[in-house]
Design a protein around this motif. Sequence first.
Motif, PDB file in Angstrom:
ATOM      1  N   THR A 301       1.307   2.089   1.103  1.00  0.00           N
ATOM      2  CA  THR A 301       0.392   2.506   2.171  1.00  0.00           C
ATOM      3  C   THR A 301       0.879   2.119   3.561  1.00  0.00           C
ATOM      4  O   THR A 301       0.531   2.770   4.545  1.00  0.00           O
ATOM      5  CB  THR A 301      -1.001   1.889   1.946  1.00  0.00           C
ATOM      6  OG1 THR A 301      -0.869   0.454   1.868  1.00  0.00           O
ATOM      7  CG2 THR A 301      -1.613   2.410   0.651  1.00  0.00           C
ATOM      8  N   SER A 318      -1.821   0.554  -2.523  1.00  0.00           N
ATOM      9  CA  SER A 318      -3.199   1.001  -2.706  1.00  0.00           C
ATOM     10  C   SER A 318      -3.978   0.103  -3.651  1.00  0.00           C
ATOM     11  O   SER A 318      -5.188   0.259  -3.790  1.00  0.00           O
ATOM     12  CB  SER A 318      -3.212   2.440  -3.237  1.00  0.00           C
ATOM     13  OG  SER A 318      -2.478   2.518  -4.451  1.00  0.00           O
ATOM     14  N   SER A 358      -7.702  -0.809  -1.297  1.00  0.00           N
ATOM     15  CA  SER A 358      -6.473  -0.230  -0.770  1.00  0.00           C
ATOM     16  C   SER A 358      -6.240  -0.687   0.669  1.00  0.00           C
ATOM     17  O   SER A 358      -7.127  -0.583   1.521  1.00  0.00           O
ATOM     18  CB  SER A 358      -6.543   1.296  -0.836  1.00  0.00           C
ATOM     19  OG  SER A 358      -5.386   1.869  -0.259  1.00  0.00           O
TER      20      SER A 358
END
Length: 530
Positions: A301, A318, A358
């Motif tokens: 991410t 995440s 996340s």
Amino acid sequence: MISGASGAPAGAPVPTATGSVAAPLPALEWKFSQVFGERAIGEEVQEVDIISAIEFDKTGEHLATGDRGGRVVLFERTDGKDQRTRRELERADSAGSRHPEYRYSTEFQSHEPEFDYLKSLEIEEKINKIRWCQTANAAQFLISTNDKTIKLWKVTEKKVKQVKNLNVDPGARGNGNPLSNNMMLNPKGFAPRLSMNGVAANRSTPAISPDFVFPPGGIPSLHLPSVVWSNETALVARCRRVYANAHAYHINSISNNSDCETYISADDLRINLWNLEVSDQSFNIVDIKPTNMEDLTEVITSAEFHPSHCNVLAYSSSKGSIRLIDMRQSALCDRHSKLFEETEHAGSRSFFTEIIASISDIKFARGGRYILSRDYMTLKLWDVNMESSPVAVFKVHEYLRPKLCDLYENDSIFDKFECCLSGDGMRVATGSYSNLFRVFGAATGSEEASTLEASKTPNRRIVTPPSKAGSRLANLARGRRDNRRGGESPGIDLNGGVQDFTSKLLHLAWHPAANVIACAASNSLYMYFA
């Protein structure tokens, strides 16, 4: 790797992000400074004008924003350039403290919409990230990226040249029409602002009638330009490199290395290492793509280089974990050096647990000792020497926890909020809904938790303070530590109002040396100082 003392146990003094133990500082009083692109009441905002990236350079003298239309807008600091005369400065008792002020500098089109014919996919021009690079020869360099392509831009000052003393005799006539002084002849009948060779015509030059015809034998009194002079400068942006065709998935992060020669770009499954001078090849240093995509359990991410160790970088996933890797260990860094992950409590899992865990953004503190991460509900400050749990957790909008079902239905639960730290590491900040953002004190025992609105009156929204005793009892019931500050009572809203989930403050940046925050509310850039 990174040296330092072991992490402090619960209840021990928590060092600041600079690595020193400090007493709590008084809460800052934030004031409105500037706004760029403020919209009028009822004015409709175009999708392409919404700001999607903000970044200060290392000095804080320049600020860059990117929008969904692929444009990059640059601002420069002006308060340091005092326009007063020497006599006025001598008469003044003191210079006085002046908060940083910025002005519009220039803008350029960084990315255009593209189409991937092999995959039949449209590639948006939206700017995902902007990072400033090392300056050279008074030129500014920055890299910007959309979902697929990264570009290196060079921004320099260029003198605008103008032509002087281009005229004809006032008595000369053509077609019976007198020719005026300082008139630039043009066969198309107009005086252009810029000619083909880049020389600008005088803007006050009148245009010649399209019916004008040169008399037989020409005009003997017509003079050639006698002077080409420059009286103003303009910033010009030129694309120096295009780094393309290296990512199969959408790019979510770019980060410059402290060696000033390389940078990384990350998508959902891979992280690539680039040399700024080489655009046709990159090295894949992290690859989490499984052999069978059905076995995929997490995606990357965010990723960022360590601020001073050129061989160390961190990336988040995440699943709510942060991995620290050392590029000296192997060419492909599939094995992490450290894993920062909070232990889940039994019975606390729900359908939304993995979604809100996340991590949407991570930032290293300036010294590199601490990492700040943002998940959907909280900010967490991690010590790189203590992997088991964060040293501090800040609850951003705990009152939304009972509304997770509604947030899931309207997809707001997937919003990716950014986070930032002050230059001294004493405070952290992040955004929320209704164009609100929150500032927390990161020092031991600090109770600072300010809620501000991106408007000209940032302090008009006041959070109802929760009972401290009740908050501690709730933490003990959940088995949480006492250093989780900034909590709010579930269900309590701001001023009893209704949250506007369409107005979200996703992007913000903290000045590297001053208490100045720049944040984006739709198409407007608001700046605050304390």
